[in-house]
Motif scaffolding. Sequence first.
Motif, PDB file in Angstrom:
ATOM      1  N   ALA A  85      -4.810   6.511 -10.342  1.00  0.00           N
ATOM      2  CA  ALA A  85      -3.697   5.617 -10.414  1.00  0.00           C
ATOM      3  C   ALA A  85      -3.402   5.659 -12.051  1.00  0.00           C
ATOM      4  N   HIS A 205       2.299   5.410  -1.506  1.00  0.00           N
ATOM      5  CA  HIS A 205       1.454   6.510  -2.201  1.00  0.00           C
ATOM      6  C   HIS A 205      -0.012   6.408  -1.731  1.00  0.00           C
ATOM      7  N   LYS A 226      -6.298  -0.600  -1.310  1.00  0.00           N
ATOM      8  CA  LYS A 226      -4.980  -0.925  -1.635  1.00  0.00           C
ATOM      9  C   LYS A 226      -4.144   0.136  -1.749  1.00  0.00           C
ATOM     10  N   GLU A 227      -2.670   0.163  -1.501  1.00  0.00           N
ATOM     11  CA  GLU A 227      -2.022   1.376  -1.879  1.00  0.00           C
ATOM     12  C   GLU A 227      -0.388   0.635  -2.288  1.00  0.00           C
ATOM     13  N   PHE A 228       0.315   1.389  -3.047  1.00  0.00           N
ATOM     14  CA  PHE A 228       1.601   0.923  -3.364  1.00  0.00           C
ATOM     15  C   PHE A 228       2.603   1.523  -2.430  1.00  0.00           C
ATOM     16  N   CYS A 229       3.426   0.555  -1.810  1.00  0.00           N
ATOM     17  CA  CYS A 229       4.567   1.087  -0.899  1.00  0.00           C
ATOM     18  C   CYS A 229       5.887   0.331  -1.299  1.00  0.00           C
ATOM     19  N   THR A 230       6.794   0.984  -0.802  1.00  0.00           N
ATOM     20  CA  THR A 230       8.150   0.652  -0.941  1.00  0.00           C
ATOM     21  C   THR A 230       9.086   0.773   0.393  1.00  0.00           C
ATOM     22  N   THR A 259       3.218   0.417   6.074  1.00  0.00           N
ATOM     23  CA  THR A 259       4.214   0.016   5.096  1.00  0.00           C
ATOM     24  C   THR A 259       5.167  -1.020   5.989  1.00  0.00           C
ATOM     25  N   SER A 274       8.588  -4.161  -2.259  1.00  0.00           N
ATOM     26  CA  SER A 274       7.714  -3.177  -2.717  1.00  0.00           C
ATOM     27  C   SER A 274       6.531  -3.950  -3.207  1.00  0.00           C
ATOM     28  N   GLY A 275       5.365  -3.352  -3.345  1.00  0.00           N
ATOM     29  CA  GLY A 275       4.041  -3.994  -3.882  1.00  0.00           C
ATOM     30  C   GLY A 275       2.784  -3.360  -3.381  1.00  0.00           C
ATOM     31  N   TRP A 276       1.780  -3.878  -3.514  1.00  0.00           N
ATOM     32  CA  TRP A 276       0.604  -3.334  -3.259  1.00  0.00           C
ATOM     33  C   TRP A 276       0.217  -3.885  -1.659  1.00  0.00           C
ATOM     34  N   THR A 277      -0.154  -2.884  -0.785  1.00  0.00           N
ATOM     35  CA  THR A 277      -0.805  -3.468   0.443  1.00  0.00           C
ATOM     36  C   THR A 277      -2.269  -3.066   0.807  1.00  0.00           C
TER      37      THR A 277
END
Length: 341
Positions: A85, A205, A226-230, A259, A274-277
């Motif tokens: 990251a 990601h 946790k992963e970042f998604c949009t 997502t 968007s944000g961390w899920t």
Amino acid sequence: MKTSDFYYDLPQELIAQTPIEKRDASRLLTLDKHTGAWEHHHFYELPDFLTEKDCLILNDSRVLPARLLGQRLPGGGACEVLLLADRGDGVWECLVRPGKKLRPGAQVSFGEGELTAEVVEEVEGGNRLVKFHYEGIFLEVLERLGKMPLPPYIKEELQDRERYQTVYSKELGSAAAPTAGLHFTKDLLEKISAKGVGIGYVTLHVGLGTFRPVKEEEILDHEMHKEFCTISREVADLINRTRANGGRVVCVGTTSCRTVESWANEDGTMEPRSGWTGIYIYPGYRFKVTDALITNFHLPESTLVMLVSALAGREHILAAYEEAVREQYRFFSFGDAMFIH
């Protein structure tokens, strides 16, 4: 539920080590999530199972060549740094080997000094914060020096690293490929679009946590990564239109599914976000948006087997996996696919 409830027996020889020559020539097991009935097909037949009312949601994340092989300074002992990251200002959270030699203050060189780095901090879980020094653009340096971070169960060297990218990959940032998308070709996507199927791209990601085994006996005791998604306004609108018109939202891969399920409202409507899920989907979960799923075959006792079991039922999934083993399907990242509908 127990983690062992999601175990199945997989012969080692069925773990695909290399991609097949033509992406869409992989096999496709279709599974009716209501009845558990399956059929054997090939991926190039996918357009036959979609209608003009449906939409296809794909993850356009691109894999970083995030595996760096270098030498420790001074002395030249070999080491490996895997980028996880971006923490900003040239600092990345990384996995490092050998961990005992790469404590804070350790210096490393890659590509005969084209890229150098210093370990600045050890963080929770044993990962390191590493500060990189270079000239030019970091991602261009990484393209030259980095290798693809293939999953630990793949032992073969990848000859063409584009085969660990989807043909529509765009947003650089993943530590692993969204592998359900590896089966698509540009021609196949054009056929699907020509049929009137809506196509939308989200970004998640993928982190290495996707390969982390569930070690807890009870699945509820597992802490999800946790992963970042949009999701964009355009794709949110596409999903809302599809649902309003009675079509199906078909997610390509568990990452696309996670997502849309992360950002869906309770009534299934979508808004851009968007944000961390850290969404954790297991049997009992009520899907708000996902009607059907295109996915690969997943590791036994993994959170991904739990996710597909939530959609199709644990008994149906395990029976389908047993059938895939009997029929010698190829498993995991470079393996064959399922269409759960």
